[in-house]
Design a protein around this motif. Structure first.
Motif, PDB file in Angstrom:
ATOM      1  N   GLN A 185       0.837  -1.198   0.000  1.00 41.56           N
ATOM      2  CA  GLN A 185       0.000   0.000   0.000  1.00 41.56           C
ATOM      3  C   GLN A 185       0.879   1.258   0.000  1.00 41.56           C
ATOM      4  N   ASP A 186       0.392   2.269  -0.672  1.00 40.49           N
ATOM      5  CA  ASP A 186       1.140   3.528  -0.753  1.00 40.49           C
ATOM      6  C   ASP A 186       0.916   4.356   0.515  1.00 40.49           C
ATOM      7  N   ARG A 187       1.865   5.202   0.814  1.00 42.55           N
ATOM      8  CA  ARG A 187       1.723   6.097   1.972  1.00 42.55           C
ATOM      9  C   ARG A 187       2.039   7.515   1.546  1.00 42.55           C
ATOM     10  N   ASP A 188       1.404   8.450   2.257  1.00 45.42           N
ATOM     11  CA  ASP A 188       1.705   9.841   1.898  1.00 45.42           C
ATOM     12  C   ASP A 188       2.943  10.318   2.656  1.00 45.42           C
ATOM     13  N   GLN A 189       3.210  11.643   2.617  1.00 50.79           N
ATOM     14  CA  GLN A 189       4.452  12.133   3.213  1.00 50.79           C
ATOM     15  C   GLN A 189       4.491  11.882   4.719  1.00 50.79           C
ATOM     16  N   ASN A 190       3.308  11.905   5.334  1.00 52.66           N
ATOM     17  CA  ASN A 190       3.270  11.722   6.784  1.00 52.66           C
ATOM     18  C   ASN A 190       3.338  10.260   7.192  1.00 52.66           C
ATOM     19  N   GLY A 191       3.405   9.405   6.210  1.00 57.15           N
ATOM     20  CA  GLY A 191       3.443   7.980   6.535  1.00 57.15           C
ATOM     21  C   GLY A 191       2.081   7.386   6.744  1.00 57.15           C
ATOM     22  N   LYS A 192       1.052   8.164   6.411  1.00 56.67           N
ATOM     23  CA  LYS A 192      -0.296   7.601   6.553  1.00 56.67           C
ATOM     24  C   LYS A 192      -0.638   6.785   5.315  1.00 56.67           C
ATOM     25  N   PRO A 193      -1.185   5.624   5.481  1.00 56.05           N
ATOM     26  CA  PRO A 193      -1.520   4.826   4.286  1.00 56.05           C
ATOM     27  C   PRO A 193      -2.609   5.489   3.454  1.00 56.05           C
ATOM     28  N   ILE A 194      -2.450   5.459   2.170  1.00 56.72           N
ATOM     29  CA  ILE A 194      -3.502   5.952   1.286  1.00 56.72           C
ATOM     30  C   ILE A 194      -4.029   4.783   0.451  1.00 56.72           C
ATOM     31  N   LYS A 195      -5.274   4.981  -0.021  1.00 55.84           N
ATOM     32  CA  LYS A 195      -5.930   3.861  -0.716  1.00 55.84           C
ATOM     33  C   LYS A 195      -5.448   3.794  -2.157  1.00 55.84           C
ATOM     34  N   ARG A 196      -4.200   3.397  -2.293  1.00 55.81           N
ATOM     35  CA  ARG A 196      -3.623   3.294  -3.609  1.00 55.81           C
ATOM     36  C   ARG A 196      -2.437   2.350  -3.498  1.00 55.81           C
ATOM     37  N   PRO A 197      -2.254   1.473  -4.411  1.00 49.35           N
ATOM     38  CA  PRO A 197      -1.108   0.559  -4.277  1.00 49.35           C
ATOM     39  C   PRO A 197       0.183   1.263  -4.658  1.00 49.35           C
ATOM     40  N   LYS A 198       1.210   0.995  -3.892  1.00 49.98           N
ATOM     41  CA  LYS A 198       2.532   1.503  -4.272  1.00 49.98           C
ATOM     42  C   LYS A 198       3.168   0.509  -5.243  1.00 49.98           C
ATOM     43  N   ILE A 199       3.045  -0.757  -4.850  1.00 54.26           N
ATOM     44  CA  ILE A 199       3.535  -1.831  -5.725  1.00 54.26           C
ATOM     45  C   ILE A 199       2.367  -2.763  -5.993  1.00 54.26           C
ATOM     46  N   PHE A 200       2.186  -3.091  -7.233  1.00 57.55           N
ATOM     47  CA  PHE A 200       1.178  -4.111  -7.572  1.00 57.55           C
ATOM     48  C   PHE A 200       1.816  -5.027  -8.609  1.00 57.55           C
ATOM     49  N   ASN A 201       2.235  -6.196  -8.162  1.00 55.16           N
ATOM     50  CA  ASN A 201       2.917  -7.107  -9.079  1.00 55.16           C
ATOM     51  C   ASN A 201       2.075  -8.369  -9.286  1.00 55.16           C
ATOM     52  N   ILE A 202       2.029  -8.843 -10.505  1.00 55.08           N
ATOM     53  CA  ILE A 202       1.427 -10.162 -10.776  1.00 55.08           C
ATOM     54  C   ILE A 202       2.483 -11.002 -11.483  1.00 55.08           C
ATOM     55  N   ASP A 203       2.783 -12.148 -10.884  1.00 53.84           N
ATOM     56  CA  ASP A 203       3.755 -13.051 -11.491  1.00 53.84           C
ATOM     57  C   ASP A 203       3.003 -13.964 -12.451  1.00 53.84           C
ATOM     58  N   ILE A 204       3.100 -13.650 -13.735  1.00 56.91           N
ATOM     59  CA  ILE A 204       2.285 -14.441 -14.679  1.00 56.91           C
ATOM     60  C   ILE A 204       2.887 -15.806 -14.958  1.00 56.91           C
ATOM     61  N   SER A 205       4.095 -16.053 -14.470  1.00 57.49           N
ATOM     62  CA  SER A 205       4.590 -17.420 -14.590  1.00 57.49           C
ATOM     63  C   SER A 205       3.921 -18.324 -13.568  1.00 57.49           C
ATOM     64  N   VAL A 206       3.255 -17.710 -12.585  1.00 57.69           N
ATOM     65  CA  VAL A 206       2.549 -18.470 -11.557  1.00 57.69           C
ATOM     66  C   VAL A 206       1.045 -18.407 -11.783  1.00 57.69           C
ATOM     67  N   CYS A 207       0.590 -17.297 -12.288  1.00 58.29           N
ATOM     68  CA  CYS A 207      -0.861 -17.085 -12.469  1.00 58.29           C
ATOM     69  C   CYS A 207      -1.450 -18.210 -13.301  1.00 58.29           C
ATOM     70  N   MET A 208      -2.623 -18.685 -12.874  1.00 57.64           N
ATOM     71  CA  MET A 208      -3.254 -19.775 -13.614  1.00 57.64           C
ATOM     72  C   MET A 208      -4.520 -19.330 -14.319  1.00 57.64           C
ATOM     73  N   SER A 209      -4.700 -18.027 -14.450  1.00 59.61           N
ATOM     74  CA  SER A 209      -5.811 -17.472 -15.231  1.00 59.61           C
ATOM     75  C   SER A 209      -7.165 -17.913 -14.722  1.00 59.61           C
ATOM     76  N   CYS A 210      -7.315 -18.070 -13.392  1.00 58.82           N
ATOM     77  CA  CYS A 210      -8.589 -18.558 -12.885  1.00 58.82           C
ATOM     78  C   CYS A 210      -9.632 -17.458 -12.864  1.00 58.82           C
ATOM     79  N   GLY A 211      -9.198 -16.182 -12.699  1.00 61.03           N
ATOM     80  CA  GLY A 211     -10.163 -15.094 -12.697  1.00 61.03           C
ATOM     81  C   GLY A 211     -10.823 -14.863 -11.355  1.00 61.03           C
ATOM     82  N   ILE A 212     -10.317 -15.474 -10.283  1.00 64.84           N
ATOM     83  CA  ILE A 212     -10.928 -15.267  -8.959  1.00 64.84           C
ATOM     84  C   ILE A 212     -10.700 -13.824  -8.498  1.00 64.84           C
ATOM     85  N   CYS A 213      -9.534 -13.251  -8.825  1.00 66.56           N
ATOM     86  CA  CYS A 213      -9.270 -11.867  -8.453  1.00 66.56           C
ATOM     87  C   CYS A 213     -10.320 -10.927  -9.031  1.00 66.56           C
TER      88      CYS A 213
END
Lengths: 216, 394, 184
Positions: free
Chosen positions: A83-111
């Motif tokens: 999760q991303d944080r603002d300057q004060n270190g408060k979490p904001i509703k935005r991802p800082k990192i969002f990674n999907i490893d498609i070598s692992v993903c099985m395309s199930c679509g549950i997400c």
């Protein structure tokens, strides 16, 4: 009495018809010459997930609030969110990192099914092979984020339904907040001035169908 | 001019060699090698072309496109295949008989190239004019059986031995109808020499209708028998069960890989073209044009056109018929083809001794039709398996 | 276009003078290998080679028809029959690991061979073929026409032809019995 060998002649006639027919009736040849000729995928085709953003700027328009439901639900655990944080270190509703490893993903679509903000959807892009075994198979935010118009392009029916539902929810919320004049939920710290809306403040930046973004 | 192009080129080349001042013995040897190499080269080129055209035709029959990646229309596919085969590992099994394992593909290729020596490719294009050319063909192709046996045995593998046994059983049983139907032609032509057999078909009924042996009543049956037996002799579908790759792990070729495997395939395809050429020579008038006024087209073009047509029919049949079972295959040879070959023989005697006229033709045709229906009748009956009785159940 | 060199050319001279040398050497080598090979399959393949080189020998002597008939019948049929017989019958228990015969067996075989050669030679010497009169009556012909061979086979020589056929069949059955090793 059946003439001996007549079956063979009949079979030869069938194969000859097919052979000559394949030169004159193009609809017989159903082979797609793949690299030159892209396959026309069915509308509901799905390969790997991608993230939708509204408007033109992926950073501000991102729908994802980093609620991490998808990360928890993902059966092969191929999603990684910070999760991303603002300057004060408060979490904001935005991802800082969002990674999907498609070598692992099985395309199930549950997400896709569990996402409450309609921010993750299945892509139809399948030419993802690479010479690199690791880093290029982990899709980060920059490669995952795609505009809503792209979603409309690949899955028109589904995208229209999603947009309709979001719009309806937004109207309902607006109507409710106009009546009560109180927020249904505490507002997010980063968006204190906005009128009460959907659970996600950023989500409201999404334009209703065709109008440009109105709120900040 | 085009008719004599190959011979003139040959003579010009030899004269050139003589002018340089080479001794005549070397010129003779070079001339002999030149004929041998050019004949082999033509058939190997035909093999290369067929290996891609066959796949193209099969693909078209199955409404596909076929190989189209290498070169224009995929025509360079044989080059790619050849390179692939050459750079593959050549595996020799640990307990194999190494000398025989090496010898088998060589021994398979040599006879199929040797038989090309006696075929009349044109009115004056006969590499070796043997008096008993037909016998030479069968004698040389008999050596190929040894090669199949060697291939099966040398690998020291029970599957390849079994495959070789099946292959030899098939080839031996189909050699009889093949030889019998060829014998009919030899009797009708009064010669075993292939150029002379072609010459004896060289006249036209009413100046139009070619007097080829396939269009005589006995020749129809003999030609049918010869063609079917030729399919079996060269392991062509539907008789390709010696190397039934889906059932038998390729039979006698189980222990072969790389270029030795390719050598077997070259031998098989050259043998297929050789037997097509023999069929054309015996039954389709060799290098004779189908109509007398078409004689302006060179005779060797006619010959190769006919050979390619027969090869196309073989591919067409491969695209149509499924593989036969070994017992069906053998019973077909012994219960249908061989009796039909003998009745063709008898019809030939009728035709010949009643004076080779319309009456004798009709009579022998009636005999052939009756024999065909009588022999074919059991094969039209629906196969109903016997009721099974179990020893230890029920 | 024909590869047959003219009969007067030097190549033809060499071929007709020395052409039978290679098949003869090959024949002798193959037969020697056949008599000392212990492995039945190898022996059968060597005898096939011997049949083949005998055919080549006939060819080099100008007997075209005989050569091809020899190869067709002996290599194509007889040798294949031998191989089939060997493969279908069970392996003999007497078969040792050694590939070739040892000295004692070789000696015995050699003695039997000499006796057989002697008997055969006596028969040949006593036959009309060797007499001067036969050679005068039937002078050596360079090329015998196919028709003449056919006439002889179904005419004068029919009885001996059939007798040979019966002999061959008997020999093959005998070979099968020798190779067949019955086990309980």
């Amino acid at each position: 009495m059946q003439i001996p060998g007549s079956g063979i002649l009949k079979g030869l006639a069938v194969t000859a018809r097919n052979m000559i027919g394949s030169y004159f009736e193009p609809e017989r040849l159903i082979t797609q010459q793949y690299p030159e000729e892209k396959p026309k995928l069915p509308e509901r085709a799905r390969v790997f997930p991608f993230l939708i953003y509204d408007g033109s700027d992926p950073e501000t328009g991102i729908r994802c609030t980093s609620c991490k439901i998808c990360e928890k639900e993902c059966p092969p655990q191929c999603i990684y969110i910070v999760q991303d944080r603002d300057q004060n270190g408060k979490p904001i509703k935005r991802p800082k990192i969002f990674n999907i490893d498609i070598s692992v993903c099985m395309s199930c679509g549950i997400c896709v099914e569990v996402c409450p903000f309609d921010s993750i959807r299945m892509d139809t892009e399948f030419e993802l092979s690479s010479f690199d075994r690791f880093s290029s198979l982990i899709l980060d935010k920059s490669r995952l984020l795609k505009p809503n118009s792209y979603y409309h392009q690949i899955h028109p029916t589904e995208a229209a339904q999603t947009d309709e539902r979001i719009e309806a929810e937004r109207r309902k919320k607006q109507a409710a907040s106009a009546a009560k004049n109180t927020p249904s939920k505490p507002t997010t710290p980063s968006q204190p001035s906005t009128p009460p809306q959907t659970p996600n403040s950023i989500q409201t930046e999404r334009p209703p169908a065709s109008t440009p973004a109105a709120t900040s | 001019m085009i008719e004599e192009l190959p011979t003139r080129l040959y003579a010009w080349f030899l004269q050139l060699l003589q002018k340089i001042g080479l001794p005549s013995i070397i010129v003779d040897i070079v001339g002999a090698f030149l004929i041998a190499i050019s004949t082999c080269a033509v058939f190997l080129a035909l093999f290369a072309l067929t290996s891609v055209l066959e796949r193209k035709i099969l693909a078209r029959v199955q409404n596909r496109l076929g190989p189209n990646r290498v070169g224009p229309f995929g025509l360079l596919q044989p080059v790619a295949d050849g390179i692939k085969m050459l750079i593959k590992e050549d595996i020799i099994p640990h307990n194999a008989d190494k000398i025989l394992h090496f010898l088998a593909p060589v021994l398979a290729l040599i006879p199929s190239l040797l038989v090309l020596a006696i075929l009349p490719y044109g009115s004056n294009l006969v590499p070796v004019n043997l008096n008993s050319g037909l016998l030479y063909y069968f004698a040389i192709s008999a050596i190929a059986e040894i090669a199949i046996f060697l291939a099966g045995w040398a690998g020291n593998n029970k599957y390849s031995v079994l495959g070789a046994m099946r292959a030899i059983a098939q080839i031996l049983s189909y050699e009889l109808p093949l030889a019998t139907s060829a014998l009919c032609v030899a009797l009708a032509a009064g010669s075993l020499s292939l150029p002379q057999i072609v010459q004896s078909q060289n006249n036209y009924l009413l100046g139009l209708f070619p007097n080829w042996f396939l269009f005589t009543p006995w020749g129809l049956a003999a030609g049918l028998v010869f063609f079917i037996a030729a399919l079996a002799e060269t392991n062509r579908s539907p008789f390709d069960l010696p190397e039934g790759e889906s059932e038998l792990v390729a039979g006698h070729l189980t222990e072969y890989s790389g270029f030795k495997y390719a050598t077997f395939f070259i031998a098989e395809y050259v043998g297929m073209f050789a037997i097509c050429a023999l069929f054309v020579t015996l039954f389709l008038g060799g290098w004779l044009p189908p109509l007398p006024f078409l004689a302006f087209i060179p005779s060797w073009i006619w010959f190769f056109a006919k050979v390619c047509f027969i090869a196309f029919v073989m591919i067409w049949i491969r695209a149509t018929l499924p593989r036969m079972r070994i017992d069906h295959l053998l019973s077909f040879a012994w219960k249908f083809l061989l009796p039909l070959a003998f009745s063709a023989f008898f019809a030939l005697l009728l035709w010949h001794y009643l004076g080779r006229n319309i009456l004798s033709s009709l009579l022998s045709f009636a005999f052939i039709v009756a024999a065909y229906f009588a022999l074919g009748y059991p094969f039209t009956q629906r196969y109903s398996p016997r009721k099974r009785t179990y020893l230890f159940s029920e | 276009m024909t590869a047959n060199p003219e009969t007067g050319s030097p190549l033809w001279q060499i071929l007709s003078n020395w052409g039978s040398l290679i098949p003869t050497i090959l024949l002798l080598l193959a037969l020697a290998g056949f008599s000392i090979a212990r492995n039945l399959i190898r022996a059968a393949l060597l005898i096939a080679l011997a049949f083949l080189s005998l055919g080549l020998l006939f060819l080099s002597l100008g007997a075209e028809f005989l050569a091809f008939a020899q190869i067709l019948v002996y290599v194509g049929a007889v040798a294949m029959l031998m191989l089939f017989t060997i493969l279908l019958s069970r392996p003999s228990e007497r078969e040792h690991a050694a590939a070739w015969l040892d000295g004692g067996e070789l000696l015995r075989g050699f003695l039997i061979g000499i006796i057989l050669t002697f008997i055969l030679g006596m028969f040949i010497a006593a036959s009309p073929l060797a007499s001067q009169k036969f050679q005068n009556d039937f002078p050596a012909q360079t090329s015998l026409s196919l028709q003449a061979i056919g006439q002889a086979l179904i005419g004068d020589a029919a009885a001996s032809f059939l007798a040979l056929a019966v002999l061959l069949t008997a020999a093959l059955i005998g070979a099968a019995i020798l190779a067949f090793d019955e086990r309980p």
